[in-house]
Design an enzyme around this catalytic site. Structure first.
Site, PDB file in Angstrom:
ATOM      1  N   LYS A 156      53.030  62.060  75.374  1.00  0.00           N
ATOM      2  CA  LYS A 156      51.822  61.284  75.752  1.00  0.00           C
ATOM      3  C   LYS A 156      50.596  62.149  75.883  1.00  0.00           C
ATOM      4  O   LYS A 156      49.479  61.700  75.622  1.00  0.00           O
ATOM      5  CB  LYS A 156      52.032  60.453  77.023  1.00  0.00           C
ATOM      6  CG  LYS A 156      52.600  61.207  78.213  1.00  0.00           C
ATOM      7  CD  LYS A 156      54.058  61.225  78.110  1.00  0.00           C
ATOM      8  CE  LYS A 156      54.904  62.243  78.687  1.00  0.00           C
ATOM      9  NZ  LYS A 156      55.638  61.871  79.857  1.00  0.00           N
TER      10      LYS A 156
ATOM     11  N   GLY B 187      59.219  55.479  79.656  1.00  0.00           N
ATOM     12  CA  GLY B 187      60.606  55.824  79.297  1.00  0.00           C
ATOM     13  C   GLY B 187      61.290  54.812  78.397  1.00  0.00           C
ATOM     14  O   GLY B 187      60.853  54.559  77.272  1.00  0.00           O
TER      15      GLY B 187
ATOM     16  N   LYS C  68      49.155  58.110  79.886  1.00  0.00           N
ATOM     17  CA  LYS C  68      49.849  56.863  79.538  1.00  0.00           C
ATOM     18  C   LYS C  68      48.915  55.669  79.648  1.00  0.00           C
ATOM     19  O   LYS C  68      48.980  54.749  78.831  1.00  0.00           O
ATOM     20  CB  LYS C  68      51.067  56.677  80.452  1.00  0.00           C
ATOM     21  CG  LYS C  68      52.181  57.687  80.193  1.00  0.00           C
ATOM     22  CD  LYS C  68      53.224  57.630  81.296  1.00  0.00           C
ATOM     23  CE  LYS C  68      54.353  58.614  81.080  1.00  0.00           C
ATOM     24  NZ  LYS C  68      55.183  58.792  82.282  1.00  0.00           N
TER      25      LYS C  68
END
Ligand code: NDP
Ligand code: HSE
Length: 425
Positions: A105, A134, A205
């Site tokens: 990321k 995840g 993220k």
């Protein structure tokens, strides 16, 4: 059936997790997805990384150039982490026409706008489901589902390490440093855990998720960021006494052309569903104008949950034509979109003061002068050193008003220090 040969660059927690799945479920994938995937090369610093994970040492490849030049390799998984050399290696693979699946990321948040056009120009695919939340299929959902909806909000717990630390501190009274060590041992933390605890990982993220959710590029640099390293055991106790738990939240909102993107610790009411998201689990809320509220929940970190997202991307890359996100191409906030810096929130403020008459009233006056209304206030006094701790909860107020009030409060003669300020959901 043709066998597709793939390579893994970076054979640690996540690369190893993906490898386990590809080996263990090879027949199953072949029978159900119609593609036979063979891990043919593994790049890492040394062969020991392979023997440590029971992979055949003959698969070891020391050079990205050799991988890029190998015509037998159809796809490359990047699980090294960090910006360089991951960026240069990925560019080499894309330029060689090989699709890339990455969990990185940081690299994506910083270089997405560079990588996406290179992938498109070379007819290769760029896949990154594993980079956010995840094993939870949030990227795929944002790209393929509710495509006709306007997504107004995307918010939640998107860093496993900090959620693990805060959960352990809250439930077991664990020390911050001990909880961080456990998260590292379990393979949740980044190579440099500063990225987790200072909120960088969640900001990377949020940049990716926000861009996909709001269909406009949310540059990583525009995300307001504050980590959990300043959260103390006292804050956690105070939160509990007031009916809250502390979580590191990522909050993204789009209202017309106004965009809000921030990552910081938040007091979450104990009754809120996010309060019960513990350990390395993650949860993301979305609200779309027609689909309404949705919540995605699951393991936000760890070898096999993240490996599962990687393998899924690899199968997609080997069986479907790639798609490109052209809106990221210039790497800037779209013209006409403005950022909300002065967002609104409730606040928890903890202050150590001289235990004297009138102190509470002086602080209340400063808050009121700045338009900040108090919802609740408690005081703990009677200490030998003559100090007291005062805790305020405020009604919703503007960030700038609260910061300006705190600056004045910090200068009051009877105020020893401002211990903490945490926003309230
Ligand atoms: P690890 O440190 O466990 O694995 C990385 C591996 O890559 C190590 O074996 C490392 O070797 C190797 N490596 C790093 N740099 C190089 C290099 N220049 N040349 C050759 N080998 C190299 O990290 P993770 O598996 O935890 O994370 C990998 C990526 O996945 C990161 O981008 C991370 O953000 C992301 N991710 C991680 C998750 C997790 O739960 N851990 C979840 C989701 C995403 P060495 O140890 O010698 O440095
Ligand atoms: N370090 C990251 C986390 C890994 O703790 O969430 C998963 O992206």
């Amino acid at each position: 059936m043709n066998t597709k040969k793939i390579a893994i660059m970076g054979f640690g927690t996540v690369g190893g997790g993906a490898y386990d799945i590809l080996v263990e479920n090879r027949e199953y994938i072949k029978n159900t997805r119609g593609v036979d995937i063979e891990v043919a090369r593994i790049l890492d610093r040394s062969e020991e990384a392979l023997s440590a994970r029971n992979a055949d040492a003959a698969l070891f490849c020391p050079s990205a150039d050799a991988l890029a030049a190998d015509p037998d390799i159809d796809l490359v998984i990047e699980t090294m982490g960090g910006v360089e050399p991951a960026r240069s290696f990925i560019i080499k693979m894309l330029k060689a026409g090989k699709s890339v699946v990455t969990a990185n990321k940081e690299l994506l948040a910083k270089h997405w706008s560079e990588l996406e056009p290179i992938a498109e120009k070379n007819g290769a695919g760029l896949y990154f489901e594993a980079s956010c939340v995840g094993g939870v299929p949030i990227i795929r959902a944002l790209e393929s589902s509710f495509q006709g909806d306007r997504i107004n909000t995307v918010y939640g717990i998107i860093n496993g390490t900090t959620n693990y630390i805060l959960s352990k501190m809250s439930a077991e009274g664990c020390e911050y440093s001990a909880a961080l060590k456990q998260a590292q041992a379990l393979g949740y933390a980044e190579a440099d855990p500063t990225a987790d605890v200072e909120g960088y990982d969640a900001a990377y993220k949020l940049s990716v998720l926000g861009s996909l959710a709001f269909r406009t590029y949310v540059p990583y640099e525009t995300v307001f960021r504050e980590g959990i390293s300043g959260i103390t055991a006292d804050d956690i106790r105070n939160a509990r006494d007031l009916g809250y738990v502390i979580k590191l939240l990522a909050i993204g909102k789009r209202d017309g052309n106004k965009l809000e993107a921030r990552v910081h610790p938040v007091f979450v009411p104990e009754t809120h569903p996010l309060a019960s998201v513990s350990d390395a689990f993650n949860a993301v809320y979305l609200n779309g104008d027609f689909v309404g509220d949705l919540m995605f929940y699951g393991a936000g970190a760890g070898a096999h949950p993240t490996g599962s997202a990687i393998v899924s991307d690899a199968i997609t890359a080997l069986t479907e034509a790639p798609k490109y996100r052209r809106f990221v191409a210039d790497g800037k906030l779209e013209a006409g979109i403005s950022l909300v810096g002065n967002f609104e929130s409730g606040y928890y403020i903890c202050v150590t003061v001289d235990d004297r008459v009138g102190v509470l009233s002086r602080i209340s006056t400063v808050l009121s002068d700045n338009g900040v209304s108090i919802k609740a206030a408690t005081q703990r006094s009677g200490r030998e050193d003559g100090t007291a701790t005062v805790v305020f909860l405020t009604h919703r107020a503007n960030e700038r008003s609260v910061m300006s009030a705190l600056e004045t409060i910090g200068k009051l003669a009877s105020v020893r220090r401002i211990d903490s300020t945490v926003r309230v959901l």
